[in-house]
Design an enzyme around this catalytic site. Structure first.
Site, short mmCIF file in Angstrom:
data_model
loop_
_atom_site.label_atom_id
_atom_site.label_comp_id
_atom_site.label_asym_id
_atom_site.label_seq_id
_atom_site.Cartn_x
_atom_site.Cartn_y
_atom_site.Cartn_z
N GLU A 84 1.13 -1.21 0.08
CA GLU A 84 0.17 -0.09 0.01
C GLU A 84 0.79 1.88 -0.42
O GLU A 84 1.49 1.50 0.73
CB GLU A 84 -1.11 -0.32 1.61
CG GLU A 84 -2.24 -1.40 0.97
CD GLU A 84 -2.81 -1.04 0.17
OE1 GLU A 84 -3.58 -0.01 -0.61
OE2 GLU A 84 -3.51 -2.30 -0.42
N ARG A 94 -18.56 -0.42 4.77
CA ARG A 94 -19.37 -1.03 3.98
C ARG A 94 -19.61 -2.88 4.97
O ARG A 94 -20.99 -3.03 5.12
CB ARG A 94 -18.29 -1.47 2.93
CG ARG A 94 -19.94 -2.72 1.90
CD ARG A 94 -18.59 -2.81 0.76
NE ARG A 94 -17.92 -4.09 1.27
CZ ARG A 94 -17.84 -5.09 1.42
NH1 ARG A 94 -19.93 -5.59 1.50
NH2 ARG A 94 -17.37 -6.22 1.64
N CYS A 147 -8.32 -2.28 8.39
CA CYS A 147 -7.27 -2.76 7.52
C CYS A 147 -6.55 -0.52 7.04
O CYS A 147 -5.43 -0.28 7.70
CB CYS A 147 -6.65 -3.50 6.55
SG CYS A 147 -7.19 -4.73 6.19
N HIS A 171 -1.74 -5.63 1.66
CA HIS A 171 -2.47 -6.35 1.64
C HIS A 171 -2.51 -7.79 0.59
O HIS A 171 -1.45 -8.01 -0.06
CB HIS A 171 -3.46 -5.88 0.72
CG HIS A 171 -4.93 -5.06 1.87
ND1 HIS A 171 -4.55 -3.87 1.62
CD2 HIS A 171 -5.48 -5.14 2.49
CE1 HIS A 171 -5.82 -3.37 2.46
NE2 HIS A 171 -6.03 -4.43 3.43
#
Length: 218
Positions: A84, A94, A147, A171
């Site tokens: 990342e 979500r 995360c 990830h």
């Protein structure tokens, strides 16, 4: 006299969203069991809970005094290890976390910077994982779930309290046991761990990043 081993903290998450396992923890644990040469690696399992995750990370940093911190999380549906580039200052869940919290458009650190870039050499880390035979790429988004929450919190700690630490986030895909009932890419935990070891070595050996393309069109 040889320098002392580099102190590394690697974290992985507990399972979430109904899963029985989390490949980030499986792989982080493997790395701690078989660390790269000249590194002492401590693996810590992090709760998939907003707020609590940052408390656990802060406690681990205070206890272990690492020089490098690599946080790892599951990104089901991704095909490779994704290093990342940036963390953003927003929680927008979500799905609920493991404590049933589902923040929407909330800042991780009120008044904090909009974003932080990783303090690891993301492109050198990607190149190292590929040389180790593990597919990898740069990611431009860590999402807006726990995360990213942890990644932003780590970067904020480095910026405000621990300037001597370098850290970032990776990830990882599902492991094969998670995709027996659905069509989704996966990677064996041992291969994920191989890539993470290569990333740690690259992070230690490259203070500045290499210059090569790693961008995206969308």
């Amino acid at each position: 006299m040889n320098p002392p081993p580099t102190r590394v903290l690697i974290t992985g998450f507990e399972p979430f969203d109904g899963e029985d396992t989390n490949p980030s923890w499986e792989a982080a644990h493997r790395v701690a069991q078989q660390p790269p040469p000249d590194m002492t690696v401590t693996a810590v399992a992090i709760s998939c809970v907003f707020g609590q995750a940052l408390d656990e990370l802060r406690d681990a940093i205070e206890e272990k005094s690492p020089e490098l911190v690599l946080c790892v999380g599951q990104a089901g549906g991704r095909t490779d290890l994704t290093v990342e580039r940036v963390a953003i200052n927003v929680d927008d869940a979500r799905i609920p976390d493991n404590a049933g919290q589902q923040p929407v458009d909330e800042p991780i650190v009120p008044g904090g910077p909009a974003a932080y870039f990783s303090s690891l050499p993301v492109k050198a880390c990607v190149a190292a994982a590929r040389r180790a035979g593990v597919p990898a790429s740069v990611s431009q988004t860590a999402g807006t779930f726990v995360c990213n929450h942890l990644f932003y919190g780590l970067a904020h700690l480095i910026s405000t309290r621990y300037p001597g630490i370098r850290g970032g986030f990776v990830h990882v895909p599902y492991v094969p046991a998670q995709v027996t009932h659905r069509a989704a890419p996966s990677m064996a935990a041992r291969d994920i761990a191989t890539g993470l070891r290569a990333i740690l070595v690259a992070a230690r050996e490259n203070i500045t990043d290499i210059r090569e393309t790693g961008g995206a069109t969308h």
